[in-house]
Design a protein around this motif. Structure first.
Motif, short mmCIF file in Angstrom:
data_model
loop_
_atom_site.label_atom_id
_atom_site.label_comp_id
_atom_site.label_asym_id
_atom_site.label_seq_id
_atom_site.Cartn_x
_atom_site.Cartn_y
_atom_site.Cartn_z
N UNK A 103 0.64 -1.26 -0.10
CA UNK A 103 -0.15 0.02 0.08
C UNK A 103 0.65 1.15 0.17
N UNK A 104 2.04 1.27 0.11
CA UNK A 104 2.98 2.35 0.30
C UNK A 104 3.63 2.52 -1.50
N UNK A 105 3.19 3.70 -2.11
CA UNK A 105 3.55 3.97 -3.40
C UNK A 105 5.07 3.58 -3.63
N UNK A 106 6.03 4.33 -2.51
CA UNK A 106 7.46 4.05 -2.76
C UNK A 106 8.05 2.54 -2.65
N UNK A 107 7.26 1.61 -1.92
CA UNK A 107 7.49 0.45 -2.02
C UNK A 107 6.86 -0.46 -3.41
N UNK A 108 5.59 -0.09 -3.53
CA UNK A 108 4.87 -0.80 -4.67
C UNK A 108 5.80 -0.44 -5.97
N UNK A 109 6.44 0.68 -6.30
CA UNK A 109 7.48 0.84 -7.27
C UNK A 109 8.39 -0.11 -7.63
N UNK A 110 9.02 -0.85 -6.53
CA UNK A 110 9.99 -1.57 -6.42
C UNK A 110 9.91 -2.87 -7.28
N UNK A 111 8.63 -3.02 -7.51
CA UNK A 111 8.25 -4.23 -8.26
C UNK A 111 8.36 -4.31 -9.72
N UNK A 112 8.69 -2.96 -10.34
CA UNK A 112 8.62 -2.75 -11.60
C UNK A 112 10.11 -2.60 -12.24
N UNK A 113 10.52 -3.64 -13.01
CA UNK A 113 11.90 -3.31 -13.68
C UNK A 113 12.04 -2.12 -14.46
N UNK A 114 10.86 -1.99 -15.28
CA UNK A 114 10.77 -0.82 -16.07
C UNK A 114 9.46 0.05 -15.58
N UNK A 115 9.88 1.19 -15.46
CA UNK A 115 8.87 2.05 -14.99
C UNK A 115 8.87 2.66 -13.51
N UNK A 116 9.79 1.82 -12.62
CA UNK A 116 9.97 2.45 -11.30
C UNK A 116 10.12 3.88 -10.80
N UNK A 117 10.51 4.78 -11.47
CA UNK A 117 10.81 5.91 -11.32
C UNK A 117 9.60 6.59 -11.75
N UNK A 118 9.07 6.31 -12.83
CA UNK A 118 7.89 7.17 -13.53
C UNK A 118 6.43 7.04 -12.74
N UNK A 119 6.52 5.96 -12.12
CA UNK A 119 5.03 5.37 -11.41
C UNK A 119 4.93 5.98 -10.06
N UNK A 120 6.23 6.63 -9.69
CA UNK A 120 6.14 7.21 -8.24
C UNK A 120 4.87 8.12 -8.25
N UNK A 121 4.78 9.23 -8.86
CA UNK A 121 3.43 10.10 -9.18
C UNK A 121 2.43 9.47 -9.19
N UNK A 122 2.12 8.66 -10.28
CA UNK A 122 0.83 7.87 -10.41
C UNK A 122 0.35 7.36 -9.35
N UNK A 123 1.29 6.43 -8.71
CA UNK A 123 0.66 5.62 -7.54
C UNK A 123 0.33 6.35 -6.36
N UNK A 124 0.95 7.77 -6.35
CA UNK A 124 0.53 8.65 -5.27
C UNK A 124 -0.92 9.20 -5.50
N UNK A 125 -1.47 9.10 -6.86
CA UNK A 125 -2.72 9.35 -7.04
C UNK A 125 -3.73 8.09 -6.94
N UNK A 126 -3.33 7.21 -7.44
CA UNK A 126 -4.24 5.72 -7.38
C UNK A 126 -3.23 4.62 -7.15
N UNK A 127 -3.36 4.10 -6.05
CA UNK A 127 -2.63 2.79 -5.46
C UNK A 127 -3.28 1.69 -5.31
N UNK A 128 -2.78 0.74 -4.87
CA UNK A 128 -3.57 -0.41 -4.35
C UNK A 128 -4.77 -0.54 -3.49
N UNK A 129 -4.46 0.51 -2.54
CA UNK A 129 -5.74 0.75 -1.49
C UNK A 129 -7.15 1.44 -2.31
N UNK A 130 -6.60 2.05 -3.45
CA UNK A 130 -7.61 2.73 -4.27
C UNK A 130 -8.39 1.79 -5.12
N UNK A 131 -7.75 0.83 -5.62
CA UNK A 131 -8.14 -0.16 -6.38
C UNK A 131 -9.32 -1.03 -5.61
N UNK A 132 -8.57 -1.45 -4.25
CA UNK A 132 -9.58 -2.43 -3.58
C UNK A 132 -10.96 -1.53 -3.39
#
Length: 405
Positions: A60-89
């Protein structure tokens, strides 16, 4: 049939549907269509997670979530702060689908069926009057000053905003390349290793935690290792294949790996433990008395590979045999010759270059009113629900950006 729309979404998969539904929920007056080249929609959703649909991951923490992306880690930080796993649920709950967390963090519908997700999407597009047009393979994309023109095998459409959610589709990449976008060459990302080795022969189905390194490389991953009839699989190998997608493609899938079957245990720690066993189990056969909670048959094969026969008792182990056994346990070398695709969940590394996309809006930096969601971008993740999370997040941001226009 109406061929003039406010927004056209190309691609009838997870990202396409999620984007369409969010757009119309934000702006009920907008006229939206999804164009899909195949006969059916949401095919990857149907087969994901063995037909259960691994919707997201309980990270549920955007900065931890991005670590699962070999490509896109840096770019997804902002987006995951807008809509993350908690928002999906929360989103799925609001749409009548309850999710549950499994031990490894993966999240599935409580029903354990991907049909629940598909029904949720199909009911929503029906209720929101979104047109879903199948058998529409896009042949041409053309940008005028005021709108987009999309030619399919069946018709010509116009729209103000165009959303590309086509996943890893080389033909669409080519059309976008003709419009000025650059494509990162696609290579497979999640695959298993073909290994023929007497030490793992006849052991298919055995799974044990291990650490795997690629020889002469910085690549390394830990996680359960599964022995299959063609070689090695399991989360540890899939992780390695995702992080090493480009490097292993360059090696043409021929390389050596070093396997530590004791996972985090070092050579020195292992040899100390074996010396203790030597004293405690002096009269027992080394072969028949497995250590380190290793699967019995795997232990036997590794003992034999160290040149230790069945007659050898723990008390008789000499220094050379101890070293050879420790080497097999913590640093065995295995030759990989080729790869096998992992189930149907085929993921590629590659796609639209990330520097050409504005990640605050998911809009193209080169072509106004063109948006991207999901795997069409050079973004991919390891298994566990992360590729879907990228699709939901991208779709949500596209819908928000269009709502603000």
């Amino acid at each position: 049939m109406n061929s003039k729309y406010d927004i056209i979404i190309i691609g009838g998969g997870a990202a396409g549907f999620f984007t369409a539904i969010n757009i119309v929920e934000n702006n009920p007056n907008l006229n939206v269509a999804i164009l899909e080249r195949g006969k059916t929609v949401l095919e990857k959703v149907r087969i994901s997670g063995g037909g259960r649909c691994n919707v997201t991951h309980a990270c549920f923490v955007p900065n931890d979530l991005v670590k699962f992306y070999p490509r896109g880690e840096r770019e997804l930080k902002g987006p995951f702060n807008q809509f993350s796993s908690g928002d999906t649920i929360e989103w799925f709950e609001k749409h009548g689908v309850e999710l549950k967390i499994e031990e490894d963090g993966r999240m599935f519908p409580v029903s354990d069926s991907s049909d629940t997700i598909i029904d949720c999407f199909m009911d929503a597009v029906k209720k929101l009057k979104i047109d879903v047009l199948t058998n529409h393979s896009v042949q041409e994309l053309y940008k005028t000053e005021t709108h987009w023109k999309v030619t399919t095998t069946q018709d010509v459409f116009t729209c103000e905003n165009l959303v590309m959610a086509t996943g890893s589709n080389p033909k669409i990449w080519e059309l976008l390349q003709n419009l000025g976008h650059s494509i990162e060459e696609p290579v497979p990302s999640l695959f298993t290793f073909n290994v023929k080795d007497v030490r793992i022969k006849e052991l298919m189905g055995i799974s044990t935690p291990a650490t795997v390194k690629v020889k002469k490389s910085k690549l390394e991953a830990s996680g359960p290792l599964l022995i299959t009839h063609w070689g090695l699989s399991g989360p540890g190998i899939l992780r390695l294949s995702a992080w090493g997608a480009r490097e292993l493609a360059d090696k043409k899938y021929h390389f050596a790996i070093m396997v530590n079957w004791l996972n985090e245990t070092s050579f020195d720690e292992a040899i100390e433990a074996l010396k203790e066993s030597k004293e405690e189990n002096a009269k027992k056969s080394v072969l028949k008395y497995p250590q380190f909670e290793l699967p019995k048959r795997l232990w036997e094969n590794l003992v034999k590979a160290a040149g230790i026969t069945e007659e050898v008792k723990w008390a008789d182990l000499n220094k050379n045999q101890l070293n050879a056994l420790t080497e097999q346990l913590t640093n065995g070398e295995y030759q990989v010759n080729g790869k096998s695709t992992f189930k149907e969940e085929f993921v590629t590394a590659g796609g639209i270059q990330l520097k050409e996309v504005n990640f605050k809006t998911m809009e193209s930096k080169l072509l106004p009113n063109l948006y991207f969601a999901g795997e069409i971008l050079n973004i991919d993740a390891i298994t566990g629900g992360f590729n879907f999370q990228n699709a939901w997040t991208g779709g949500f941001i596209v819908a928000e950006s269009i709502a603000k226009q």
